[in-house]
Motif scaffolding. Structure first.
Motif, PDB file in Angstrom:
ATOM      1  N   UNK A  23       0.843  -1.205   0.000  1.00 40.74           N
ATOM      2  CA  UNK A  23       0.000   0.000   0.000  1.00 40.74           C
ATOM      3  C   UNK A  23       0.879   1.256   0.000  1.00 40.74           C
ATOM      4  N   UNK A  24       1.937   1.250   0.773  1.00 40.44           N
ATOM      5  CA  UNK A  24       2.835   2.405   0.847  1.00 40.44           C
ATOM      6  C   UNK A  24       3.507   2.657  -0.502  1.00 40.44           C
ATOM      7  N   UNK A  25       3.891   1.591  -1.188  1.00 43.15           N
ATOM      8  CA  UNK A  25       4.517   1.751  -2.505  1.00 43.15           C
ATOM      9  C   UNK A  25       3.547   2.360  -3.520  1.00 43.15           C
ATOM     10  N   UNK A  26       2.262   2.063  -3.379  1.00 41.98           N
ATOM     11  CA  UNK A  26       1.258   2.644  -4.282  1.00 41.98           C
ATOM     12  C   UNK A  26       0.910   4.069  -3.903  1.00 41.98           C
ATOM     13  N   UNK A  27       0.753   4.314  -2.619  1.00 43.23           N
ATOM     14  CA  UNK A  27       0.147   5.560  -2.159  1.00 43.23           C
ATOM     15  C   UNK A  27       1.149   6.622  -1.718  1.00 43.23           C
ATOM     16  N   UNK A  28       2.367   6.212  -1.368  1.00 46.02           N
ATOM     17  CA  UNK A  28       3.405   7.125  -0.891  1.00 46.02           C
ATOM     18  C   UNK A  28       2.909   8.049   0.219  1.00 46.02           C
ATOM     19  N   UNK A  29       2.053   7.521   1.055  1.00 42.50           N
ATOM     20  CA  UNK A  29       1.516   8.298   2.158  1.00 42.50           C
ATOM     21  C   UNK A  29       1.258   7.328   3.309  1.00 42.50           C
ATOM     22  N   UNK A  30       1.902   7.588   4.430  1.00 41.69           N
ATOM     23  CA  UNK A  30       1.843   6.655   5.564  1.00 41.69           C
ATOM     24  C   UNK A  30       0.418   6.485   6.081  1.00 41.69           C
ATOM     25  N   UNK A  31      -0.321   7.588   6.242  1.00 39.65           N
ATOM     26  CA  UNK A  31      -1.698   7.488   6.756  1.00 39.65           C
ATOM     27  C   UNK A  31      -2.584   6.700   5.802  1.00 39.65           C
ATOM     28  N   UNK A  32      -2.450   6.951   4.499  1.00 38.39           N
ATOM     29  CA  UNK A  32      -3.239   6.210   3.509  1.00 38.39           C
ATOM     30  C   UNK A  32      -2.883   4.722   3.524  1.00 38.39           C
ATOM     31  N   UNK A  33      -1.590   4.417   3.670  1.00 39.04           N
ATOM     32  CA  UNK A  33      -1.158   3.009   3.711  1.00 39.04           C
ATOM     33  C   UNK A  33      -1.733   2.313   4.942  1.00 39.04           C
ATOM     34  N   UNK A  34      -1.765   3.030   6.063  1.00 37.37           N
ATOM     35  CA  UNK A  34      -2.355   2.449   7.278  1.00 37.37           C
ATOM     36  C   UNK A  34      -3.846   2.216   7.094  1.00 37.37           C
ATOM     37  N   UNK A  35      -4.522   3.171   6.457  1.00 34.54           N
ATOM     38  CA  UNK A  35      -5.959   3.028   6.198  1.00 34.54           C
ATOM     39  C   UNK A  35      -6.230   1.831   5.290  1.00 34.54           C
ATOM     40  N   UNK A  96      -1.659  15.279  -8.031  1.00 35.20           N
ATOM     41  CA  UNK A  96      -1.162  13.910  -8.020  1.00 35.20           C
ATOM     42  C   UNK A  96       0.356  13.838  -8.028  1.00 35.20           C
ATOM     43  N   UNK A  97       1.020  14.894  -8.468  1.00 35.43           N
ATOM     44  CA  UNK A  97       2.460  14.848  -8.606  1.00 35.43           C
ATOM     45  C   UNK A  97       3.187  15.749  -7.617  1.00 35.43           C
ATOM     46  N   UNK A  98       2.494  16.206  -6.593  1.00 38.91           N
ATOM     47  CA  UNK A  98       3.133  17.063  -5.604  1.00 38.91           C
ATOM     48  C   UNK A  98       3.382  16.284  -4.316  1.00 38.91           C
ATOM     49  N   UNK A  99       4.068  15.184  -4.453  1.00 37.94           N
ATOM     50  CA  UNK A  99       4.304  14.309  -3.311  1.00 37.94           C
ATOM     51  C   UNK A  99       5.373  14.890  -2.402  1.00 37.94           C
ATOM     52  N   UNK A 100       5.074  14.893  -1.105  1.00 38.13           N
ATOM     53  CA  UNK A 100       6.112  15.206  -0.138  1.00 38.13           C
ATOM     54  C   UNK A 100       6.447  13.921   0.617  1.00 38.13           C
ATOM     55  N   UNK A 101       6.209  12.814  -0.051  1.00 35.22           N
ATOM     56  CA  UNK A 101       6.360  11.492   0.509  1.00 35.22           C
ATOM     57  C   UNK A 101       7.811  11.193   0.869  1.00 35.22           C
ATOM     58  N   UNK A 102       7.985  10.623   2.039  1.00 33.10           N
ATOM     59  CA  UNK A 102       9.296  10.150   2.459  1.00 33.10           C
ATOM     60  C   UNK A 102       9.156   8.683   2.826  1.00 33.10           C
ATOM     61  N   UNK A 103       9.652   7.805   1.986  1.00 34.16           N
ATOM     62  CA  UNK A 103       9.565   6.362   2.216  1.00 34.16           C
ATOM     63  C   UNK A 103      10.477   6.007   3.387  1.00 34.16           C
ATOM     64  N   UNK A 104       9.931   5.333   4.406  1.00 34.37           N
ATOM     65  CA  UNK A 104      10.734   5.048   5.596  1.00 34.37           C
ATOM     66  C   UNK A 104      11.959   4.180   5.315  1.00 34.37           C
ATOM     67  N   UNK A 105      11.963   3.439   4.221  1.00 28.62           N
ATOM     68  CA  UNK A 105      13.097   2.562   3.924  1.00 28.62           C
ATOM     69  C   UNK A 105      14.205   3.239   3.141  1.00 28.62           C
TER      70      UNK A 105
END
Length: 182
Positions: A23-35, A96-105
């Motif tokens: 989910x995190x790889x698709x969504x790049x958002x921790x809260x969305x991945x948890x949901x 859709x392209x303004x990600x401030x995503x930080x992948x924990x890995x």
């Protein structure tokens, strides 16, 4: 098959990290991945009676996770007004392209590169994106990806090949733009 056939707690403990990471790889958002992770296990519980065991339970859970992730992406992209960098934006592409995503890995020094990579992955057609994420980000074999996506191995190889070529081209263009700015 009854729900009693599977230990639901064990299913959750065994697959929660996998579901969250996909989910995190698709969504790049921790809260969305948890949901999505929560939604997946609710759906697994509700659908367990209909699981036919024609595939592995892990494959089935992967499919549910991908579908839930794609559904959330579609739901978010159909909102009438988009929010970007603290201001409203009517531009879906910008949202859709303004990600401030930080992948924990991802290591700190590679975060900017990872952001650009994930933004570019998000521009791929859905099947290419799914095949690429499963094969190259999650590290699954082509037969495993083929089973999850319910396609032939050669179709998966083709999707991954096209995704890699598209990514190479788009990332090369982004790099050229970056170099011109410096």
């Amino acid at each position: 098959m009854s729900k009693n056939h599977f230990d639901l707690n064990k299913l959750y403990q065994t697959h929660k990290v996998l579901v969250y990471n996909v989910a995190l790889n698709y969504l790049q958002n921790i809260e969305d991945a948890e949901e999505v992770t929560q939604d997946v296990f609710v759906k697994v519980y509700q659908s367990l009676d209909s699981f036919k065991e024609e595939s592995h339970i892990k494959t089935w859970i992967y499919r549910i996770t991908i579908n839930q992730s794609l559904d959330l992406i579609k739901k978010k992209s159909t909102k009438k007004s988009f929010f970007s960098f603290g201001r409203k934006s009517e531009n879906e592409y910008e949202y859709n392209n303004s990600s401030d995503f930080e992948h924990p890995g991802i290591l700190l020094e590679n975060k900017e590169d990872a952001k650009v990579l994930f933004e570019t992955i998000n521009t791929l057609p859905e099947n290419q994106k799914t095949a690429f994420i499963l094969a190259k980000v999650d590290g699954l074999s082509n037969p495993e990806v083929a089973e999850i996506m319910e396609m032939s191995i050669s179709a998966i190889e083709s999707l991954v090949f096209r995704a890699k070529n598209t990514l190479k081209e788009k990332l090369s263009n982004k790099f050229e733009e970056y170099r011109k700015k410096k």
